[in-house]
Scaffold this active site. Structure first.
Site, PDB file in Angstrom:
ATOM      1  N   SER A   1       0.114  32.450 -47.592  1.00  0.00           N
ATOM      2  CA  SER A   1      -0.729  33.410 -46.857  1.00  0.00           C
ATOM      3  C   SER A   1      -1.754  32.707 -45.987  1.00  0.00           C
ATOM      4  CB  SER A   1      -1.497  34.301 -47.845  1.00  0.00           C
ATOM      5  OG  SER A   1      -0.614  35.131 -48.516  1.00  0.00           O
TER       6      SER A   1
ATOM      7  N   HIS B   1       6.266  35.276 -44.159  1.00  0.00           N
ATOM      8  CA  HIS B   1       5.185  35.803 -45.020  1.00  0.00           C
ATOM      9  C   HIS B   1       5.469  37.233 -45.464  1.00  0.00           C
ATOM     10  CE1 HIS B   1       0.858  37.262 -45.540  1.00  0.00           C
ATOM     11  NE2 HIS B   1       1.126  36.471 -46.549  1.00  0.00           N
TER      12      HIS B   1
ATOM     13  N   ASN C   1      -3.346  40.452 -42.420  1.00  0.00           N
ATOM     14  CA  ASN C   1      -4.518  40.114 -43.234  1.00  0.00           C
ATOM     15  C   ASN C   1      -5.770  39.910 -42.381  1.00  0.00           C
ATOM     16  OD1 ASN C   1      -3.259  40.391 -45.667  1.00  0.00           O
ATOM     17  ND2 ASN C   1      -2.693  38.246 -45.847  1.00  0.00           N
TER      18      ASN C   1
HETATM   19  P1  NAD Z   1       1.766  32.690 -58.594  1.00  0.00           P
HETATM   20  O1  NAD Z   1       0.626  31.891 -59.112  1.00  0.00           O
HETATM   21  O2  NAD Z   1       2.033  34.055 -59.169  1.00  0.00           O
HETATM   22  O3  NAD Z   1       3.123  31.838 -58.747  1.00  0.00           O
HETATM   23  C1  NAD Z   1       3.240  30.513 -58.336  1.00  0.00           C
HETATM   24  C2  NAD Z   1       4.416  29.903 -59.082  1.00  0.00           C
HETATM   25  O4  NAD Z   1       4.652  28.606 -58.539  1.00  0.00           O
HETATM   26  C3  NAD Z   1       4.155  29.702 -60.600  1.00  0.00           C
HETATM   27  O5  NAD Z   1       5.208  30.292 -61.345  1.00  0.00           O
HETATM   28  C4  NAD Z   1       4.150  28.186 -60.759  1.00  0.00           C
HETATM   29  O6  NAD Z   1       4.708  27.745 -62.005  1.00  0.00           O
HETATM   30  C5  NAD Z   1       5.028  27.754 -59.591  1.00  0.00           C
HETATM   31  N1  NAD Z   1       4.866  26.371 -59.170  1.00  0.00           N
HETATM   32  C6  NAD Z   1       3.744  25.634 -59.127  1.00  0.00           C
HETATM   33  N2  NAD Z   1       4.021  24.393 -58.685  1.00  0.00           N
HETATM   34  C7  NAD Z   1       5.353  24.355 -58.435  1.00  0.00           C
HETATM   35  C8  NAD Z   1       6.236  23.351 -57.974  1.00  0.00           C
HETATM   36  N3  NAD Z   1       5.809  22.140 -57.649  1.00  0.00           N
HETATM   37  N4  NAD Z   1       7.538  23.669 -57.843  1.00  0.00           N
HETATM   38  C9  NAD Z   1       7.989  24.916 -58.162  1.00  0.00           C
HETATM   39  N5  NAD Z   1       7.184  25.897 -58.604  1.00  0.00           N
HETATM   40  C10 NAD Z   1       5.889  25.618 -58.752  1.00  0.00           C
HETATM   41  O7  NAD Z   1       1.548  32.768 -57.022  1.00  0.00           O
HETATM   42  P2  NAD Z   1       1.966  33.940 -56.004  1.00  0.00           P
HETATM   43  O8  NAD Z   1       0.886  34.972 -55.991  1.00  0.00           O
HETATM   44  O9  NAD Z   1       3.372  34.340 -56.268  1.00  0.00           O
HETATM   45  O10 NAD Z   1       1.850  33.151 -54.617  1.00  0.00           O
HETATM   46  C11 NAD Z   1       2.837  32.234 -54.223  1.00  0.00           C
HETATM   47  C12 NAD Z   1       2.730  31.988 -52.734  1.00  0.00           C
HETATM   48  O11 NAD Z   1       2.877  33.223 -52.046  1.00  0.00           O
HETATM   49  C13 NAD Z   1       1.399  31.391 -52.272  1.00  0.00           C
HETATM   50  O12 NAD Z   1       1.652  30.451 -51.253  1.00  0.00           O
HETATM   51  C14 NAD Z   1       0.646  32.590 -51.709  1.00  0.00           C
HETATM   52  O13 NAD Z   1      -0.223  32.253 -50.650  1.00  0.00           O
HETATM   53  C15 NAD Z   1       1.777  33.433 -51.176  1.00  0.00           C
HETATM   54  N6  NAD Z   1       1.488  34.876 -51.105  1.00  0.00           N
HETATM   55  C16 NAD Z   1       0.893  35.518 -52.156  1.00  0.00           C
HETATM   56  C17 NAD Z   1       0.666  36.886 -52.069  1.00  0.00           C
HETATM   57  C18 NAD Z   1       0.023  37.644 -53.217  1.00  0.00           C
HETATM   58  O14 NAD Z   1      -0.467  38.768 -53.007  1.00  0.00           O
HETATM   59  N7  NAD Z   1       0.003  37.102 -54.443  1.00  0.00           N
HETATM   60  C19 NAD Z   1       1.059  37.617 -50.925  1.00  0.00           C
HETATM   61  C20 NAD Z   1       1.699  36.926 -49.891  1.00  0.00           C
HETATM   62  C21 NAD Z   1       1.909  35.560 -49.985  1.00  0.00           C
END
Ligand code: NAD
Length: 302
Positions: free
Chosen positions: A120, A141, A192
């Site tokens: 994001s 995204h 956003n």
């Molecule tokens: P999250 O914390 O729920 O999940 C992240 C996952 O990544 C975890 O399961 C963790 O074990 C895993 N991880 C960490 N290091 C790793 C590695 N080296 N290799 C493989 N897996 C690994 O996070 P999320 O909320 O799902 O966000 C993930 C991405 O999506 C981020 O970049 C965030 O900016 C983006 N995003 C999030 C949202 C939201 O609302 N949560 C919305 C849009 C985009």
């Protein structure tokens, strides 16, 4: 380029649902994670969510069963990447982790594969030079919850090729999403940034004593047709999330208007983070019913 196999890296809130969106659209999908328990949790959460969808008549049992047959969870990143046409990285929001992942994916994925990040706030040009294929790197995204939200922003970095953008647009459409193309990178992207501008204005009006939290939310719902007001939405998503995003943006830009507001900082310091803590801009009882708080409790006057 035809995309048959999508690899999603990271099985958290976003990655698990993005994997299922791909499988439901008929693609072969693999979700990997560094932590095996995260894969088991993702599988269980998807099964329970899709069972509810079947119970409510939103999806057919055969459709869901076929999607789970196309979806694989594994920890072996290099093995999963070796047959991927398109990779969507949705791992933890840390630049060092993402750069290391992209370097590894670049070595393991076939030369034609596109490497996209769902980040994001980290634009793809901060990651692309960790690979030998910067023209095949972009942001793709999704919005939370990815199974529901239609918009997918396709963000072109300075090195991203037209072919990568075209394939990403086609993939988003194939997934039943609505692509929005950004012709150049900008932190926060489109949706956003607009959300943040509305939030900032809502907080400005509150801190300047113009109207209460409840009345500002009411104006957004009843005059602008928003499904919920900016304060309600911050309470739902967690006040700390927006606070951390702003802090990160302020650290990058140094622009005072990117600094989190004093009211938000005060709520975060007191651990009043919204629905998840029972208090935020509003108070919530055990059943989740909302009551307004006195303005003096939530607003740090400018
Ligand atoms: P999250 O914390 O729920 O999940 C992240 C996952 O990544 C975890 O399961 C963790 O074990 C895993 N991880 C960490 N290091 C790793 C590695 N080296 N290799 C493989 N897996 C690994 O996070 P999320 O909320 O799902 O966000 C993930 C991405 O999506 C981020 O970049 C965030 O900016 C983006 N995003 C999030 C949202 C939201 O609302 N949560 C919305 C849009 C985009």
């Amino acid at each position: 380029m035809t995309v048959n196999h999508v690899l999603v890296v990271g099985a958290g809130a976003m990655g698990s649902q993005i994997g299922m969106v791909c499988a439901l659209a008929g693609l072969t999908a693999t979700v990997t994670d560094i932590a095996a328990p995260a894969l088991a949790t993702a599988d269980a959460a998807l099964r329970s969510r899709l069972s509810r969808d079947i119970e409510k008549g939103r999806r057919l049992p055969a459709e869901v069963e076929a999607a789970f047959d196309r979806l694989t969870f594994r920890t072996d990143l290099a093995g999963a990447a070796s047959t991927a046409d398109y990779v969507i990285e949705a791992a933890v929001e840390r630049l060092d982790v993402k750069r290391a992942l992209f370097a590894e994916l670049d070595k393991a994925a076939p030369p034609h594969a596109i490497l996209a990040t769902n980040s994001s706030s980290i634009v793809s040009s901060r990651i692309a030079d960790a690979t030998r294929r910067p023209e095949k790197v972009c942001n793709l995204h999704f919005f939370n919850p990815a199974l529901i939200m239609k918009c997918v922003e396709v963000v072109r970095g300075p090195a991203t090729s037209n072919a990568t953008v075209d394939t990403s647009i086609a993939l988003a459409k194939r997934l039943g999403k609505v692509p929005v193309v950004l012709n150049r990178e900008i932190p926060g992207f489109v949706a956003n940034r607009i959300l943040n501008a509305v939030r900032d204005e809502a907080i400005f009006l509150l801190e300047n004593g113009v109207a209460s939290v409840e009345d500002i939310d009411t104006a957004c719902r009843t005059a602008l047709g928003y499904p919920m007001g900016p304060f309600e939405l911050m309470d739902l998503t967690g006040i700390d999330i927006g606070y951390l995003t702003k802090q990160d943006r302020f650290a990058q830009s140094g622009d005072p208007k990117d600094r989190p507001s004093r009211s938000v900082a005060a709520l975060v310091e007191r651990g009043e983070l919204g629905r998840k803590t029972g208090r935020g801009w509003y108070s919530y009882d055990e059943a989740g019913t909302r009551t307004p708080r006195p303005t003096a409790e939530v607003s740090v006057t400018s």
